[in-house]
Design a protein around this motif. Structure first.
Motif, short mmCIF file in Angstrom:
data_model
loop_
_atom_site.label_atom_id
_atom_site.label_comp_id
_atom_site.label_asym_id
_atom_site.label_seq_id
_atom_site.Cartn_x
_atom_site.Cartn_y
_atom_site.Cartn_z
N ARG A 110 15.41 56.71 -17.01
CA ARG A 110 15.71 57.90 -16.21
C ARG A 110 14.46 58.25 -15.42
NH1 ARG A 110 18.02 62.44 -20.05
NH2 ARG A 110 16.15 61.84 -21.22
N TYR A 111 14.54 58.18 -14.11
CA TYR A 111 13.38 58.40 -13.26
C TYR A 111 13.27 59.86 -12.88
CZ TYR A 111 13.27 53.33 -13.05
OH TYR A 111 13.20 52.00 -13.40
N PRO A 112 12.03 60.32 -12.56
CA PRO A 112 10.79 59.54 -12.49
C PRO A 112 10.23 59.23 -13.88
CG PRO A 112 10.33 61.84 -12.10
CD PRO A 112 11.82 61.74 -12.21
N ILE A 113 9.36 58.21 -13.92
CA ILE A 113 8.62 57.88 -15.13
C ILE A 113 7.15 57.70 -14.76
CG2 ILE A 113 10.56 56.80 -16.32
CD1 ILE A 113 9.44 54.10 -15.55
N ILE A 114 6.32 57.68 -15.78
CA ILE A 114 4.88 57.46 -15.59
C ILE A 114 4.53 56.06 -16.08
CG2 ILE A 114 2.57 58.18 -16.32
CD1 ILE A 114 3.67 61.04 -16.50
N GLY A 131 11.49 54.98 -9.02
CA GLY A 131 12.72 54.19 -9.13
C GLY A 131 12.46 52.77 -9.61
N GLU A 132 13.56 52.04 -9.84
CA GLU A 132 13.50 50.71 -10.44
C GLU A 132 12.76 49.71 -9.55
OE1 GLU A 132 16.59 47.36 -12.24
OE2 GLU A 132 17.28 49.40 -11.79
N GLU A 133 12.99 49.79 -8.26
CA GLU A 133 12.32 48.85 -7.35
C GLU A 133 10.81 49.04 -7.40
OE1 GLU A 133 12.28 47.53 -2.63
OE2 GLU A 133 13.80 48.93 -3.37
N TYR A 138 4.97 46.68 -10.83
CA TYR A 138 3.86 46.79 -11.79
C TYR A 138 3.90 45.66 -12.80
CZ TYR A 138 2.94 51.39 -9.86
OH TYR A 138 2.63 52.41 -9.01
N PRO A 139 2.73 45.27 -13.33
CA PRO A 139 2.70 44.20 -14.34
C PRO A 139 3.57 44.53 -15.55
CG PRO A 139 0.49 44.68 -13.54
CD PRO A 139 1.38 45.75 -12.99
N LYS A 140 4.19 43.52 -16.13
CA LYS A 140 5.13 43.74 -17.22
C LYS A 140 4.44 44.21 -18.50
CE LYS A 140 8.50 40.35 -15.55
NZ LYS A 140 9.39 41.39 -15.04
N HIS A 141 3.10 44.00 -18.60
CA HIS A 141 2.40 44.44 -19.82
C HIS A 141 1.90 45.89 -19.72
CE1 HIS A 141 -0.89 42.97 -17.22
NE2 HIS A 141 -1.62 43.90 -17.80
N TYR A 142 2.06 46.53 -18.56
CA TYR A 142 1.78 47.96 -18.45
C TYR A 142 2.80 48.72 -19.29
CZ TYR A 142 -1.66 47.80 -14.59
OH TYR A 142 -2.77 47.62 -13.82
#
Length: 256
Positions: A110-114, A131-133, A138-142
């Motif tokens: 559920r956006y927004p997110i940090i 949003g999802e796009e 961002y890197p997947k390990h964040y």
């Protein structure tokens, strides 16, 4: 006279020259010979103890394995300098935290997110994502975290030897980051009983010598946000509440 290493990265040493000078001078008064060494070029001489103010958990672990008394221990350094490990520890201890996942494992957000890097400090590498796009960039390990209900406010609780010594309420002048180094305001505040319980549980597990635990405000209560290993103390000096360097060096001398 016991010999000690004060370890910084090169940029940190430039920013914190006053703090470094104070530690060396006050240590000498307490009969401790402290020498500054900087990463990555550091040459580690034989020492009885080390005060690690760099973000380098591998250094804490190496020195610890060689029998050097390290302030802070390797477990504290590894956990506090990785936001994902901090989150997993809090969940294991049953402490209140915001819902968090690795970016690569986010589902039905559920956006927004940090979004945060796992190793960022001082409010760096923290992003507001709509949003999802945008998230996919961002890197997947964040880590991705649900925002708290009261943005721009947090409380930092300082601990020495597992005991709470000071706590400061920080408020952002603008935006959602309340870090003092980013221009936020600060005042002394008393942690509530739930915060004290959280701090003591973390300290019982990690056994840090000096650390700070940050809380954010959510739905009328406080939840654990981060643990700071090489925590800054400029706020305490600006608030004129203590001579923290002297207090910390006295603690180190007593432990040695």
């Amino acid at each position: 006279m016991k010999r000690g290493l004060l370890i910084y990265d090169s940029e940190g040493a430039k920013r914190n020259f006053w703090f470094i000078e104070q530690i060396i001078a006050i240590s000498k008064e307490r009969g401790l010979d402290v020498k500054l060494v900087t990463l990555p070029e550091a040459c580690f001489e034989a020492a009885d103890f080390a005060i690690v103010r760099a973000i380098a958990p591998e250094i804490n672990a190496k020195l610890e394995s060689e029998g050097v008394r390290v302030f802070n221990n390797a477990l504290t350094s590894k956990t506090a300098n990785d936001k994902w490990l901090t989150y997993l520890l809090c969940k294991r201890l049953g402490l209140p935290v915001m819902p968090t996942a690795l970016v690569g494992q986010v589902e039905n957000a559920r956006y927004p997110i940090i979004v945060k890097s796992r190793s960022g400090h001082g409010g760096s590498e923290v992003f507001w994502v709509e949003g999802e796009e945008e998230l996919s960039s961002y890197p997947k390990h964040y880590i991705a975290q649900e925002p708290c209900s009261e943005l721009g406010k947090d409380m930092r609780v300082y601990v020495v030897g597992g005991k709470i010594v000071y706590s400061v309420l920080r408020t952002a002048n603008s935006g959602f980051k309340s870090n003092f180094c980013l221009g936020g305001s600060a005042r002394l505040a008393e942690p509530d009983e739930n915060q004290k319980r959280c701090v003591l549980k973390i300290c019982d597990y990690l056994k840090p010598d000096f650390a700070a635990i940050d809380f954010i405000r959510h739905n009328g209560g406080w939840v654990v946000n981060e643990i700071e290993d090489a925590a800054g103390v400029r706020m305490l000096y600006d608030l004129k509440v203590c001579d923290f360097v002297k207090e910390y060096v006295n603690y180190i001398a007593e432990k040695l």
